[in-house]
Design a protein around this motif. Structure first.
Motif, PDB file in Angstrom:
ATOM      1  N   GLN A  13      33.914  49.585  38.609  1.00  0.00           N
ATOM      2  CA  GLN A  13      33.110  48.932  37.561  1.00  0.00           C
ATOM      3  C   GLN A  13      33.558  47.485  37.420  1.00  0.00           C
ATOM      4  N   TRP A  14      33.804  47.053  36.178  1.00  0.00           N
ATOM      5  CA  TRP A  14      34.181  45.652  35.967  1.00  0.00           C
ATOM      6  C   TRP A  14      35.662  45.506  35.652  1.00  0.00           C
ATOM      7  N   GLY A  15      36.472  46.391  36.149  1.00  0.00           N
ATOM      8  CA  GLY A  15      37.915  46.297  35.925  1.00  0.00           C
ATOM      9  C   GLY A  15      38.373  47.178  34.786  1.00  0.00           C
ATOM     10  N   ASP A  16      39.679  47.314  34.686  1.00  0.00           N
ATOM     11  CA  ASP A  16      40.310  48.076  33.597  1.00  0.00           C
ATOM     12  C   ASP A  16      39.935  49.553  33.633  1.00  0.00           C
ATOM     13  N   GLU A  17      39.709  50.096  34.820  1.00  0.00           N
ATOM     14  CA  GLU A  17      39.343  51.510  34.935  1.00  0.00           C
ATOM     15  C   GLU A  17      40.554  52.422  34.846  1.00  0.00           C
ATOM     16  N   ALA A  40      47.474  37.143  38.665  1.00  0.00           N
ATOM     17  CA  ALA A  40      47.928  37.671  37.381  1.00  0.00           C
ATOM     18  C   ALA A  40      46.763  37.847  36.405  1.00  0.00           C
ATOM     19  N   ASN A  41      45.530  37.748  36.925  1.00  0.00           N
ATOM     20  CA  ASN A  41      44.364  38.082  36.082  1.00  0.00           C
ATOM     21  C   ASN A  41      44.254  39.598  35.908  1.00  0.00           C
ATOM     22  N   ALA A  42      44.833  40.328  36.846  1.00  0.00           N
ATOM     23  CA  ALA A  42      44.803  41.786  36.758  1.00  0.00           C
ATOM     24  C   ALA A  42      45.896  42.238  35.806  1.00  0.00           C
ATOM     25  N   ILE A 138      32.404  31.507  32.383  1.00  0.00           N
ATOM     26  CA  ILE A 138      32.523  32.835  32.999  1.00  0.00           C
ATOM     27  C   ILE A 138      33.268  33.779  32.061  1.00  0.00           C
ATOM     28  N   GLY A 139      34.044  33.188  31.140  1.00  0.00           N
ATOM     29  CA  GLY A 139      34.928  34.033  30.329  1.00  0.00           C
ATOM     30  C   GLY A 139      36.124  34.458  31.151  1.00  0.00           C
ATOM     31  N   THR A 140      36.737  33.503  31.868  1.00  0.00           N
ATOM     32  CA  THR A 140      37.851  33.856  32.764  1.00  0.00           C
ATOM     33  C   THR A 140      39.094  34.229  31.957  1.00  0.00           C
ATOM     34  N   THR A 141      40.096  34.728  32.669  1.00  0.00           N
ATOM     35  CA  THR A 141      41.367  35.065  32.025  1.00  0.00           C
ATOM     36  C   THR A 141      42.234  33.812  31.837  1.00  0.00           C
ATOM     37  N   LYS A 142      41.779  32.683  32.332  1.00  0.00           N
ATOM     38  CA  LYS A 142      42.504  31.389  32.259  1.00  0.00           C
ATOM     39  C   LYS A 142      43.863  31.460  32.946  1.00  0.00           C
ATOM     40  N   ALA A 237      42.995  44.919  42.930  1.00  0.00           N
ATOM     41  CA  ALA A 237      43.065  44.341  41.581  1.00  0.00           C
ATOM     42  C   ALA A 237      41.646  43.957  41.177  1.00  0.00           C
ATOM     43  N   ASN A 238      41.389  43.840  39.867  1.00  0.00           N
ATOM     44  CA  ASN A 238      40.035  43.562  39.379  1.00  0.00           C
ATOM     45  C   ASN A 238      39.145  44.751  39.792  1.00  0.00           C
ATOM     46  N   ALA A 239      37.932  44.535  40.243  1.00  0.00           N
ATOM     47  CA  ALA A 239      37.122  45.712  40.597  1.00  0.00           C
ATOM     48  C   ALA A 239      35.877  45.275  41.362  1.00  0.00           C
ATOM     49  N   TYR A 251      29.314  35.856  37.441  1.00  0.00           N
ATOM     50  CA  TYR A 251      30.277  36.420  36.482  1.00  0.00           C
ATOM     51  C   TYR A 251      31.199  37.389  37.201  1.00  0.00           C
ATOM     52  N   VAL A 252      32.013  36.833  38.068  1.00  0.00           N
ATOM     53  CA  VAL A 252      32.883  37.606  38.940  1.00  0.00           C
ATOM     54  C   VAL A 252      34.220  36.878  38.996  1.00  0.00           C
ATOM     55  N   THR A 253      35.176  37.452  39.696  1.00  0.00           N
ATOM     56  CA  THR A 253      36.402  36.716  39.944  1.00  0.00           C
ATOM     57  C   THR A 253      36.279  36.044  41.315  1.00  0.00           C
ATOM     58  N   SER A 254      37.329  35.374  41.781  1.00  0.00           N
ATOM     59  CA  SER A 254      37.172  34.495  42.947  1.00  0.00           C
ATOM     60  C   SER A 254      37.664  35.107  44.245  1.00  0.00           C
ATOM     61  N   ARG A 286      33.454  45.941  29.896  1.00  0.00           N
ATOM     62  CA  ARG A 286      33.418  44.671  30.603  1.00  0.00           C
ATOM     63  C   ARG A 286      34.147  43.643  29.739  1.00  0.00           C
ATOM     64  N   VAL A 287      34.866  42.709  30.378  1.00  0.00           N
ATOM     65  CA  VAL A 287      35.506  41.611  29.646  1.00  0.00           C
ATOM     66  C   VAL A 287      34.890  40.314  30.144  1.00  0.00           C
ATOM     67  N   GLY A 288      34.688  39.381  29.236  1.00  0.00           N
ATOM     68  CA  GLY A 288      34.106  38.101  29.648  1.00  0.00           C
ATOM     69  C   GLY A 288      32.595  38.171  29.610  1.00  0.00           C
ATOM     70  N   GLY A 316      44.444  40.401  25.851  1.00  0.00           N
ATOM     71  CA  GLY A 316      44.335  40.978  24.505  1.00  0.00           C
ATOM     72  C   GLY A 316      42.923  40.935  23.941  1.00  0.00           C
ATOM     73  N   ARG A 317      41.956  40.427  24.734  1.00  0.00           N
ATOM     74  CA  ARG A 317      40.580  40.328  24.213  1.00  0.00           C
ATOM     75  C   ARG A 317      39.973  41.711  24.013  1.00  0.00           C
ATOM     76  N   PRO A 318      39.179  41.918  22.918  1.00  0.00           N
ATOM     77  CA  PRO A 318      38.454  43.186  22.804  1.00  0.00           C
ATOM     78  C   PRO A 318      37.471  43.299  23.957  1.00  0.00           C
TER      79      PRO A 318
HETATM   80  P1  IMP Z   1      39.135  35.221  36.433  1.00  0.00           P
HETATM   81  O1  IMP Z   1      39.473  36.264  37.449  1.00  0.00           O
HETATM   82  O2  IMP Z   1      40.276  34.934  35.481  1.00  0.00           O
HETATM   83  O3  IMP Z   1      38.596  33.973  37.062  1.00  0.00           O
HETATM   84  O4  IMP Z   1      37.949  35.790  35.528  1.00  0.00           O
HETATM   85  C1  IMP Z   1      36.663  35.998  36.042  1.00  0.00           C
HETATM   86  C2  IMP Z   1      35.994  37.208  35.383  1.00  0.00           C
HETATM   87  O5  IMP Z   1      36.624  38.380  35.844  1.00  0.00           O
HETATM   88  C3  IMP Z   1      36.122  37.239  33.865  1.00  0.00           C
HETATM   89  O6  IMP Z   1      34.961  37.851  33.327  1.00  0.00           O
HETATM   90  C4  IMP Z   1      37.328  38.132  33.636  1.00  0.00           C
HETATM   91  O7  IMP Z   1      37.303  38.738  32.363  1.00  0.00           O
HETATM   92  C5  IMP Z   1      37.116  39.131  34.747  1.00  0.00           C
HETATM   93  N1  IMP Z   1      38.348  39.775  35.184  1.00  0.00           N
HETATM   94  C6  IMP Z   1      39.252  39.286  36.070  1.00  0.00           C
HETATM   95  N2  IMP Z   1      40.211  40.191  36.274  1.00  0.00           N
HETATM   96  C7  IMP Z   1      39.924  41.267  35.542  1.00  0.00           C
HETATM   97  C8  IMP Z   1      40.546  42.549  35.380  1.00  0.00           C
HETATM   98  O8  IMP Z   1      41.562  42.882  35.986  1.00  0.00           O
HETATM   99  N3  IMP Z   1      39.934  43.382  34.497  1.00  0.00           N
HETATM  100  C9  IMP Z   1      38.783  43.059  33.845  1.00  0.00           C
HETATM  101  N4  IMP Z   1      38.169  41.895  33.991  1.00  0.00           N
HETATM  102  C10 IMP Z   1      38.733  40.998  34.830  1.00  0.00           C
END
Ligand code: IMP
Length: 445
Positions: A13-17, A40-42, A138-142, A237-239, A251-254, A286-288, A316-318
């Motif tokens: 899905q969109w991560g955090d499974e 470290a976004n994961a 995108i709502g990234t994790t910064k 990592a991620n999904a 709206y994805v990661t890189s 989903r986050v972001g 820590g985002r909802p």
């Molecule tokens: P980034 O990877 O920080 O650039 O974020 C890009 C998008 O991917 C944002 O919507 C993040 O919330 C999402 N994202 C990145 N990594 C994860 C993860 O491990 N779980 C959930 N969302 C993630």
């Protein structure tokens, strides 16, 4: 029991499974645990004997002291974060000797200016949206993920882990990088003094020296492991739906966080992967930013968030919450070539009278499809077609045998397996290793 020579674990899905828990469980049957993408976004939370471990960069296998962990060339490494995690585990009595952790000398380094750029650009885009422009944030994790991968693709200004070990190379590179990045950050409205190449080179060379025992050519290391008959576990990592090529772009990661990222992110051919376990949360989160057709903005979504503690491990985002989108999961299982599924957080759904499963999308012109559309703009226009199934009342977090599950919970797993056309091998009913139900192939296929 046959243990495959290489297994991939990937979120569908969109991560955090809840991948961390399954990687941790499967690690027992493998020798080498490999990260191939992301940084470290994961965030992986693993609970062992009631103790919580939050890892961002280290593979979850780091907790098992007889395993080798590899951070492959496809990962982007924040050296400060990596050291923090190594030291955090050491302080809790889990040692990571250099022969137990191999970090690719070709993995790209997340520098402080990448994180600043990530946050500043998101801020500019969010403010523009606030003033009526299209929302392009995108709502990234910064965590600097996008800018670091962008430098990798741009090539000239990139810094790899191996570069940290050569003070002269690093200093010369940073002289030019800092001059360019300072101007870019200023253009993005960052109010800070220009980047200081001497100080940065000094700090990052020192970090590199501390990590020197771990930095190596992981490509040969991995091929040697395969040749020696070692069993490999790839920890995605991620999904899949955040995959740069196959997710809901933009709206994805890189990185390629589907299973397709394994060959480029490790240097191993895809043919080594014998089994792929797709991790599916029993509902949707989903986050972001980005489309999420099954999102529930009402009471049900709120209840799922509270029962599932759906707040980000990394930020820590909802999390946005909703129902299980089987169309999306089937698409991801297809992209990743899943051979089995693990359904996570099933216990969160206890107490709902009815549950919803999305089995199709209605398009704006009224037509119906059961095919996913990874284009974010198109996906944002669809209405889910629901299949409503009965829920179950009792709590199930103590159950360890499939036969003891309420029949409705069993049916729910069977429906997932049937729609996705992939057997459910594991159902998880809580964060602890013990809260895991193994299902026979016939039980839910
Ligand atoms: P980034 O990877 O920080 O650039 O974020 C890009 C998008 O991917 C944002 O919507 C993040 O919330 C999402 N994202 C990145 N990594 C994860 C993860 O491990 N779980 C959930 N969302 C993630």
């Amino acid at each position: 029991m046959h243990t495959p020579s290489a297994t991939a674990v990937v979120g569908l899905q969109w991560g955090d499974e809840g991948k961390g828990k399954i990687v941790d469980l499967l690690a027992a049957e493998h020798d080498v645990i490999v990260r191939y993408n992301g940084g470290a976004n994961a965030g992986h939370t693993v609970v062992v004997d009631g103790e919580r471990y939050a890892l961002h960069l280290l593979p979850s296998g780091a907790l098992s002291e007889d395993k080798t962990c590899v951070i492959g060339n496809g990962v982007v490494v924040d050296p400060r974060q990596l050291l923090k995690e190594i030291e955090g585990l050491t302080a809790r009595g889990i040692s990571l000797e250099p022969d137990r952790l191999l970090v690719s000398d070709r993995a790209h380094v997340v520098m402080p200016y990448h994180k600043e750029h990530d946050g500043a650009l998101e801020g500019v885009l969010a403010r523009a949206a606030g003033q009526g422009d299209e929302n392009l944030s995108i709502g990234t994790t910064k965590r600097g993920i996008g800018p670091t991968y962008a430098d990798k693709v741009h090539r000239s200004l990139a810094i790899r882990m191996g570069d940290l070990l050569d003070a002269d190379v690093l200093r010369r590179r940073l002289d030019i990088v800092c001059a360019i990045r300072s101007r870019e950050l200023e253009a993005l409205g960052v109010d800070a003094p220009p980047l200081d190449p001497a100080a940065l080179a000094d700090e990052y060379h020192t970090l590199g020296e501390r990590l020197r025992p771990y930095i190596t050519d992981t490509v040969y290391g991995l091929h040697d492991a395969v040749a020696d008959g070692k069993r490999l576990l790839f920890e995605g990592a991620n999904a899949c739906l955040l995959d740069i090529d196959h997710g809901t772009f933009p709206y994805v990661t890189s990185s390629n966080c589907s299973v397709l990222g394994i060959p480029p992110g490790t240097g191993l051919p895809g043919t080594v992967i014998e089994e792929t376990v797709g991790i599916v949360k029993a509902y949707g989160t989903r986050v972001g930013e980005g489309p999420f057709p099954t999102e529930d903005l009402g009471e049900d979504g709120e209840r799922i968030r509270e029962r599932g503690h759906e707040y980000g491990t990394t930020t820590g985002r909802p999390r946005r919450c909703g129902w299980l989108d089987l169309v999306a999961v089937r698409y991801s299982a297809m992209i990743c070539g899943c051979t089995s599924l693990a359904v996570m957080l099933l216990d969160v759904l206890s107490g709902f009278e009815e549950l919803r499963l999305c089995t199709g999308y209605r398009l704006p012109d009224g037509t119906v499809t059961d095919r996913f559309m990874p284009d974010a703009r198109r996906l944002a226009t669809v209405e889910p077609i629901w299949e409503v199934v009965p829920g179950w009342e009792p709590e199930i977090d103590h159950i360890t045998e499939a036969a003891d599950l309420p029949p409705e919970a069993h049916d729910y797993l069977e429906r997932i397996a049937a729609f996705v056309e992939c057997p459910v091998a594991i159902a998880s009913v809580g964060p602890d290793r013990r809260q895991t139900i193994r299902l026979g192939q016939h039980a839910a296929s």
